[in-house]
Design an enzyme around this catalytic site. Structure first.
Site, PDB file in Angstrom:
ATOM      1  N   GLY A  61      37.164  45.792  35.939  1.00 48.18           N
ATOM      2  CA  GLY A  61      37.709  44.221  36.292  1.00 48.18           C
ATOM      3  C   GLY A  61      36.801  42.483  35.946  1.00 48.18           C
ATOM      4  CG  ASN A  81      35.566  40.826  46.681  1.00 40.04           C
ATOM      5  OD1 ASN A  81      35.271  40.136  46.417  1.00 40.04           O
ATOM      6  ND2 ASN A  81      33.806  41.399  46.692  1.00 40.04           N
ATOM      7  CD  GLN A  83      38.376  44.944  46.549  1.00 40.85           C
ATOM      8  OE1 GLN A  83      38.260  45.991  47.424  1.00 40.85           O
ATOM      9  NE2 GLN A  83      37.030  45.176  46.034  1.00 40.85           N
ATOM     10  CB  SER A  97      38.739  46.999  38.229  1.00 40.90           C
ATOM     11  OG  SER A  97      38.114  48.226  38.099  1.00 40.90           O
ATOM     12  CG  HIS A 142      36.155  51.329  40.015  1.00 39.28           C
ATOM     13  ND1 HIS A 142      35.649  51.587  41.390  1.00 39.28           N
ATOM     14  CD2 HIS A 142      35.630  50.086  39.526  1.00 39.28           C
ATOM     15  CE1 HIS A 142      35.178  49.769  41.126  1.00 39.28           C
ATOM     16  NE2 HIS A 142      34.929  49.204  40.239  1.00 39.28           N
ATOM     17  CB  THR A 166      38.305  54.709  19.718  1.00 44.41           C
ATOM     18  OG1 THR A 166      37.552  55.006  18.220  1.00 44.41           O
ATOM     19  CG2 THR A 166      38.784  56.199  19.919  1.00 44.41           C
ATOM     20  CB  CYS A 203      17.841  42.841  53.386  1.00 45.23           C
ATOM     21  SG  CYS A 203      16.488  41.439  53.695  1.00 45.23           S
TER      22      CYS A 203
HETATM   23  C1  LIG Z   1      37.324  41.107  43.609  1.00 41.63           C
HETATM   24  C2  LIG Z   1      36.456  41.579  42.116  1.00 41.63           C
HETATM   25  N1  LIG Z   1      36.951  41.503  41.437  1.00 41.63           N
HETATM   26  C3  LIG Z   1      36.546  41.758  40.293  1.00 41.63           C
HETATM   27  C4  LIG Z   1      35.198  43.441  40.246  1.00 41.63           C
HETATM   28  C5  LIG Z   1      34.542  43.879  39.226  1.00 41.63           C
HETATM   29  O1  LIG Z   1      35.378  45.101  38.861  1.00 41.63           O
HETATM   30  P1  LIG Z   1      34.588  46.606  37.939  1.00 41.63           P
HETATM   31  O2  LIG Z   1      33.921  46.828  38.699  1.00 41.63           O
HETATM   32  O3  LIG Z   1      35.476  47.205  37.602  1.00 41.63           O
HETATM   33  O4  LIG Z   1      33.510  45.672  37.021  1.00 41.63           O
HETATM   34  C6  LIG Z   1      35.622  43.716  42.105  1.00 41.63           C
HETATM   35  C7  LIG Z   1      34.984  44.858  41.758  1.00 41.63           C
HETATM   36  O5  LIG Z   1      33.441  45.213  42.531  1.00 41.63           O
HETATM   37  C8  LIG Z   1      36.220  43.400  42.707  1.00 41.63           C
HETATM   38  O6  LIG Z   1      35.609  43.355  44.010  1.00 41.63           O
HETATM   39 ZN   LIG Z   2      15.054  41.960  55.023  1.00 44.22          ZN
END
Ligand SMILES: Cc1ncc(COP(=O)(O)O)c(C=O)c1O
Ligand SMILES: [Zn+2]
Lengths: 145, 390
Positions: free
Chosen positions: B69, B149, B177, B197, B199, B235, B323
């Protein structure tokens, strides 16, 4: 990321609460930075006989509050002033670097409470400076960091 | 462990892993070579590209595989900025983008571009009218996050896309997301570029894609051996590409049924928290929100400490408190909603997944109230509040 000591002090915090007739009370931190610590002290003949705290903050902030209030108990004011945030962090087997600012609060809260005690009793305590204003906003930071 | 952090990442599904494995070992050929072993890989990549394209309503030659992403977002924004800099230097985005977009915008500002960061309302929404109003004669790109997110708010993407098209401005969306949770059609929604993305939908990490509408030119991201039709050389990550496509395909199978189940869990959690815990608020839009997102602010307490208590019970979630991020400021998203700092620090996000159960949500609902109470009992803010209201 936290040491076992930190986790223990966080999970089983000691000395939480208020002291109704405290001799010194100090609050430091502000909502902006995410940690606020309030320390209450009972002081008799220059000896800290009781210390309690209330803390809004992360695990590190709560653990350092616990540790700090335990470390000052029974100490003279002069001895208590020698407790640095470094010493508190060491007693906790260390804190992650990003958390050191949370531990600074414990030292500053203690000093603020002692300052309050000195003010109330018109004492001058050697080496004790007035606390920085707690309402002061930290410098504006960009999100880029 | 009970995992409620699916917006952070998801486990690779067994079927996905199984599809990937041969491409590490027996099918190791380099897709650029001429022999049969290599051609099989080329076929696998072509097939994956077709699957991804089809699920977005796009054409295969509009899909470019990337490392994720972040790369897709960077490429989209910097690419359009670079190819259209003669035409104009103004970009429009929102205050609640992921850092992959936000920090790229800040970089572009440092290169002389002008960026408008649109405000969002208290639910995290921008409107198409806001976007229309912000468009100037020199606007070259609009980039709006599809679904946020942190708070899960889903933007009116089709309406914004329509506005962009009417004004002749290119429209990019960070759909990292959204993909796998929401049906997407790049033509119906007038999307010109889209980031995704692997994952986030039970695919592998380190693989993503950029959809780029045919006819829109952006400079090559990586120069080299001509892979991805010369746009992104190197590649190919064949196992990753196969994994991404397999996962995306699976994600969109029985989507409605899965979403119905996840939404039910989400609503059980939201209603359960409201019922059991006073002084809290749901962050993000109540209806226009991702099926799996729950984000609450609990007054008087700080998010990380609550995360730690939950972690001790084997419950994984995440928070927007400073934090946890290493900076002093809490989440820019929560601040953009207008939350005061202490509420932003006191936020916690639960993001559900396909494997979460009612029992797990029940357990969370049982654990949460005493934990919040425990932290409130040690909070000076709660003490002040009680004093004021006694
Ligand atoms: C809204 C959004 N954009 C971009 C990313 C980044 O994606 P990646 O972890 O594949 O670089 C994330 C993931 O944390 C995301 O939630
Ligand atoms: Zn703290």
């Amino acid at each position: 990321m936290y040491s076992e000591k930190v986790i223990d002090c966080f999970m089983n915090p000691k000395n939480i609460g208020e002291i109704e007739d405290a001799d010194g009370v100090g609050t430091v931190g502000n909502p902006r930075c995410g940690d606020i610590m309030k320390i209450y002290l009972k002081i008799e003949d220059n000896i800290i006989t009781e210390a309690k705290f209330k803390t809004f903050g992360c695990g590190a902030a709560i653990a350092t509050s616990t540790m700090m209030t335990q470390m000052v108990q029974g100490k003279s004011i002069t001895e208590a002033l020698k407790i640095t945030d470094q010493a508190v962090a060491e007693a906790l087997d260390g804190l992650p670097p990003v958390k050191m600012h949370c531990s600074c609060l414990a030292e500053r809260a203690l000093q603020a409470a002692l300052w309050d005690y000195a003010q109330k009793n018109q004492l001058t305590i050697e080496g004790l400076k007035p606390p920085e204003s707690t309402t002061e906003e930290p410098e504006e930071k960009s999100i880029e960091e | 462990m009970i995992y409620f952090d699916h917006a952070a990442t998801t486990p690779v599904k067994p079927e996905v892993l199984e599809a990937m494995l041969p491409y590490f070992s027996e099918k190791y050929g380099n897709a650029s070579s001429v022999y049969k072993l290599a051609q099989e890989n080329k076929k696998a990549i072509d097939n994956a590209r077709r699957v991804v394209a089809q699920l977005l309503g796009a054409q295969p030659n509009e899909i470019f595989f990337t490392s994720g992403g972040t790369e897709s977002d960077n490429w989209a924004l910097r690419g359009i900025a670079s190819s259209l800099k003669e035409k104009g230097n103004h970009l429009i985005t929102t205050k609640i983008e992921h850092h992959a977009v936000l920090h790229t915008c800040q970089y572009l500002e440092s290169q002389g571009f002008e960026v408008t960061y649109l405000d969002v309302d208290e639910n995290g929404l921008v409107t198409a009218e806001q976007v229309a109003k912000a468009i100037k004669t020199d606007t070259i790109l609009i980039s709006i996050i599809y679904a946020n997110n942190e708070i899960g708010t889903i933007m009116p993407i089709a309406e914004i896309g329509k506005v962009a098209k009417e004004h002749g401005v290119i429209f990019h969306t960070d759909a990292v997301q959204a993909v796998g949770q929401i049906p997407i059609d790049v033509n119906r929604q007038h999307i010109d570029l889209l980031s995704l993305s692997g994952h986030k939908f039970y695919g592998p990490k380190g693989i993503g894609a950029l959809y780029l509408r045919r006819g829109i030119k952006i400079p090559s991201l990586l120069h080299g051996g001509g892979q991805e039709r010369g746009r992104r050389a190197g590649t190919e990550n064949v196992p990753g590409i196969v994994g991404l496509a397999t996962a995306m395909d699976l994600a969109y199978q029985n989507l409605e049924r899965k979403n119905t189940k996840i939404k039910a869990l989400r609503d059980q959690l939201i209603n359960g928290i409201y019922k059991r815990i006073p002084f809290c608020r749901l962050n993000g839009h109540r209806e226009q929100r991702l099926p799996n997102n729950v984000n609450f602010s609990f007054d008087f307490i700080e998010g990380e400490s609550l995360l730690l208590l939950l972690d001790f019970e084997g419950i994984a979630a995440s928070s927007g408190s400073a934090c946890t991020s290493g900076s002093l400021d809490p989440s820019h998203v929560l601040l953009a909603l207008g939350l005061p700092h202490e509420q932003a620090h006191g936020s916690i996000r639960f993001t559900l997944g396909e494997d979460n159960t009612r029992e797990e949500v029940d357990l969370l609902l049982e654990k949460l109230p005493p934990f919040v109470q425990k932290l409130r009992a040690m909070s000076p803010l709660y003490e002040d509040f009680l004093r004021k209201h006694s």
